[in-house]
Structures are given as C-alpha cells and as structure tokens.
Scaffold this motif. Sequence first.
Motif, short mmCIF file in Angstrom:
data_model
loop_
_atom_site.label_atom_id
_atom_site.label_comp_id
_atom_site.label_asym_id
_atom_site.label_seq_id
_atom_site.Cartn_x
_atom_site.Cartn_y
_atom_site.Cartn_z
N LYS A 272 12.62 7.15 -3.18
CA LYS A 272 11.53 7.51 -2.49
C LYS A 272 11.02 6.48 -1.53
CE LYS A 272 7.54 10.56 -2.52
NZ LYS A 272 8.09 11.51 -1.44
N ILE A 273 11.17 5.24 -2.27
CA ILE A 273 10.63 3.93 -1.65
C ILE A 273 11.47 3.58 -0.74
CG2 ILE A 273 10.48 1.61 -2.18
CD1 ILE A 273 9.43 2.01 -5.08
N LEU B 157 9.76 3.28 3.39
CA LEU B 157 9.68 1.95 3.73
C LEU B 157 10.74 1.97 5.33
CD1 LEU B 157 9.66 -0.54 0.79
CD2 LEU B 157 8.04 0.44 2.38
N ASN B 158 11.55 2.98 5.41
CA ASN B 158 12.77 2.96 6.41
C ASN B 158 12.06 4.01 7.49
OD1 ASN B 158 15.17 1.36 6.54
ND2 ASN B 158 14.92 1.91 4.36
N LYS B 159 10.81 4.52 7.35
CA LYS B 159 10.36 5.53 8.31
C LYS B 159 9.61 4.62 9.46
CE LYS B 159 9.36 9.38 5.52
NZ LYS B 159 8.30 10.54 4.71
N ASP C 126 0.71 -1.19 0.10
CA ASP C 126 0.03 -0.04 0.00
C ASP C 126 0.83 1.34 0.03
OD1 ASP C 126 -2.21 -1.49 -0.08
OD2 ASP C 126 -2.65 -1.25 2.06
N LYS C 127 2.07 1.29 0.68
CA LYS C 127 2.94 2.40 0.99
C LYS C 127 3.53 2.44 -0.41
CE LYS C 127 4.53 2.32 5.57
NZ LYS C 127 5.59 2.09 6.44
N ILE C 128 3.97 1.56 -1.22
CA ILE C 128 4.47 1.86 -2.68
C ILE C 128 3.38 2.35 -3.60
CG2 ILE C 128 5.63 0.56 -4.52
CD1 ILE C 128 7.19 -1.00 -2.39
N GLY D 208 6.23 0.49 -12.94
CA GLY D 208 6.18 -1.14 -12.15
C GLY D 208 7.30 -0.84 -10.96
N ALA D 209 6.79 -1.66 -9.79
CA ALA D 209 7.85 -1.54 -8.68
C ALA D 209 7.52 -2.99 -8.02
CB ALA D 209 7.62 -0.60 -7.75
N ILE D 210 8.72 -3.73 -7.77
CA ILE D 210 8.64 -5.05 -7.18
C ILE D 210 9.75 -5.01 -6.00
CG2 ILE D 210 8.90 -7.40 -7.13
CD1 ILE D 210 8.55 -7.35 -10.28
#
Length: 536
Positions: A529-530, A534-536, A229-231, A247-249
């Motif tokens: 940005k990802i 994801l590290n927050k 969901d974040k991505i 696209g992002a994996i």
Amino acid sequence: MNSFKKRCIMVLVLSILIFALLIFKIYLISIKNNSQIVSVFQAQNTSTEKTSSINFNILDYNGKQLLKYDLEYYVVINPFTFLKNNSDTNMYNLRALTYTLKSYNSKYDLFNDDIKNENVKLYWKVDEQTYDKINKIKGVNGIYTYTYYKVNTDKAADLCNILTNFKDNNGKNKASDSLEMQIYDKIKNNQYPEKLFQSDLNGNLTKIENKKQENIVNVKLTIDKDMNDKIDNILKDPQFNNYKQIGAIVMESDTGKIRAMSQKDYYKGNINAGIQDGYLFPGSIFKTIVEEAALQSKSIKTSDVFQDDGKYSESGKKATYNLTDAFVVSANEVFMKIGNKTGFNNIYKYAQAQGIFSKVLGLNYEQYGILNMDPLSTGDLSLLSIGQKFRITPLEALSIPNTVINNGIYVKPNIIEDYVDENDKIIYKPQIETNQILDKDNSKFIKTEMEQVLTSENGTGKLGYVPNNDVGGKTGTSTRIENKNEKHVDAWFAGFFKIKDKYYSTIILVPDIENNQEAGNTAVPIFKKIVEELNK
C-alpha cells in the motif's frame, strides 16, 4: 578712555563666545543626541515578551515546519498605568474590556482592590475567542495581548519531540555524544523569539513589532513531510485496524536519507528506534545478512544445493533447494546449515559492517542489537542464522535491503539534512558515510532473490508485488517469549521499491500479530500500500 573701551570690547567678545558655546551645547543636546534620548525613552516604555517555548525551528528537507505548536493567549495588564491613565478613556470600551475578562474568568477583575496594590505586570491566560474580543477593544491604556507558541510534546514518539528534549528521564542533560546534544550545541546561542510593545507616556500602545533575530541556527531534517504524512495515514487505514502498533521507515537508497519515519501509535515510545515495541528478534530478514556473509567468505556458492529434512517447516516435508529457492521460501533448516558453514565470526563481521549491533542515528534512548551468544555453540549459531535469540531495531534493519540495492555499498542512514540560518543558508552539512561491503555480483544475485520473494508463486512476500515497479524484499516472522511464558509473534518486511526511477529502502514492523499470522499477510500488504500510494 581707550583702556575702558578695550575692556568693554573684551567683555563683549567673551560674552559672545560664552553665548555661542551655550548655543552649541543646546544643539548637541537637542539635535545631535536626540536619537539617543529617543532610544532611552523608547527602551523605558517598551515591554518585551517571549513568544515561543523553543529557540529554533525543525524543518523538513523542503523547508516545511515540522514542529507542532499549541497556542496560548495572554492579556498583560500594567496595574499602575491602567488605573492612573484611563480617566479619559471611553467608558464603553472599559466596560467591554471588564465584562469580556470577567466572563472568561471571574477572578479577572480589573477594578479589584487587590490590583491596586500590584506593582508588577499581570499575565492573564485566556482562550482564543476571548483574545480576539479583547483585540477589538481599542484605546485602553496599560494593557496589551500576545500569543505564545508552545511546542506540543504529547506524542512521545514524534521525532521532533525527541530532538527538542535535551534532558533525560532524571532531568539531567542527555549523553554528550547523543544526537540531541549535538543539536543543542549548535542552537544553544540562539535568541528566543520576542515581541516588542512600545507605549507612549500614558501607556497607550504606539508600536508592536517582532524583535529581529540574528545568527539563528535551525535544523533541517531529511524527512519529507508530505511523504511522512501519507504513510501516517496509511498506517491508520481501517484495513490495518487489528494492529495496535506499526512501524515504517522509508529511506532514499543511494544517500541514506530517511524520508519518512512513521508509526501508528505516536503516544508510545518510538518503535523505529526500539524505544518501545521495536527492539525485537528480526527473524528471517536476517537471513539476507547470513547469505551475504556466506557468499563473501566463500563458505557456499550460488550453485550449491541443500537438503531440508523438514524438521523446522510447518509441513514437515523433506525437500531439496538451491540457494535462491531456499531464500524465496525462507527455509529455516537450510539457513541453519548455511550459518554453521559460514561461522559466527563471518556473520557478525558482515552484520556489524552494515551498522547492525550499534546505534544508527545516535538518539539518547535509541536501542541497538547485542549478541549474548556462545560463538562455539551450534545451537546459538543456528538461532543466529534465522534471526532468533537476539534483538535489533528497525533503524538497524534498514541496511539489510539497502546494501543490496546499492550494489553492495553500505550507506549509513541519516536524519540531519543540514543546519541552516534564518535565511535558509547552509551553515553545516553532515557527511554521508559509505563503505563497500559486498561484491557487485553477490549483491546483484541477492537482489534477484529478493525480487523473486514477491514475484514467485512460492514467495513469502507475494502479496507485496506491485506491477510496473522494481520491488523486492525479505519477510521475517519471529517468535519471542517474554516474562517466562508470554508468547509474542512479530512481523517484519525489509524491502525496496522505486519512485520515478529512484530506489527507496523500507522496513515495516508489526509487533504482536496473532499466533496464526505471519509477515507475508501482515507487514507485506502494508509495504504494498505504501509503494502504491507514494507512486500516485
């Protein structure tokens, strides 16, 4: 006299025995078989309604529901019971029910003459507001309501929609070896969710309950819903509005478990499986594979120096590069020379060993790379060495950063965490496939190069650097011609990063960027940005 008395006694005894047998029979009927009689009565006065379009759940690896449902609301009328058994019903309630239904749909008339001739239940679909109003009306016989959960299939690219659709585009079963049919074989004996409505002789509801389901098989994916969901939200960020599709994996490096498989536009086919917009030339991210093959086959050494005559660079300047510098600046001419030294067979061998040129997840419509090249052609080999003239998917590309970060061990990406029962107990857990591909020294060397792509002033991925995190990767900007004269430019980034000391591999693909753009200023900022979010 004695004989008469004996006969009387015998008749009396026989009468007592017959009477006792009758009493015992009554006991059996009224007491012992009472539960059976009640069960038969209940069965005759119980209606069963299917309440879902699907007979299994798809969960994320934490057990969160991944399926998205549209709710449909139904009012069910038994015309015979309704018309026969409501003579004593409160007239206010009957009028309220009639008015509510006709207000929603003028054809929903409980006292229409046509209803009198109906001998089957009527199913009237209503909206949520009407449904709530009807549920507040009590004491009307021959009527009940229920909610139907219909899986939302609007988004073609949604992984759950793909995995719950067992038919191909021609309406036939998908390939027997596809992931979808593997799932079908596991869940085909599941019962569908049902709700039981029990009524008395007058048709008044006495009990409503969900039918108990047993021996259910549910599918638990490796996906982390919160991460995915974040991505999804990142890809919709106004900063990336100019890109129609992304696209992002993101995959857990040591296990190959895909934690997020996202794209910007879900109404198109799945980009990450190459179903739409994602079956493209990989460009310079494939140089990682070429270098691996060259080092492993000892075609080159890490200390080698290469001359670039500037034929394939924008500046046209000549330069001399060591292997690391050539990788960091992505020197095309150098890698063409490396590829020709290494040879077609070696490059193909190490690419194939890492899952490139074959399906990764096994989805029915998943694409995979095919090399239509002449192994003896210097031109074809040169194009192969810079990731041109052949296509792969983002799923295939995942192995490019992942084998490096795993000390040379290829881990096949996977999407099924396990199959579980209704109590979340594991029924079956797929095995993780691994294979040592690279020497540790070679993988360590390439990892350092990938880090320098982001940390070096000349690195093509310098916009992706994130302080206090071990990040690295390789950019790829590829050009393709479609329909004979349509030029398209696509941006790739194959990278790795950490979350709480755990490595993750990622692929970012932005198809159809502007002709004057490149991966370093399109795909790379998305990667950054990802990592930050994801590290927050």
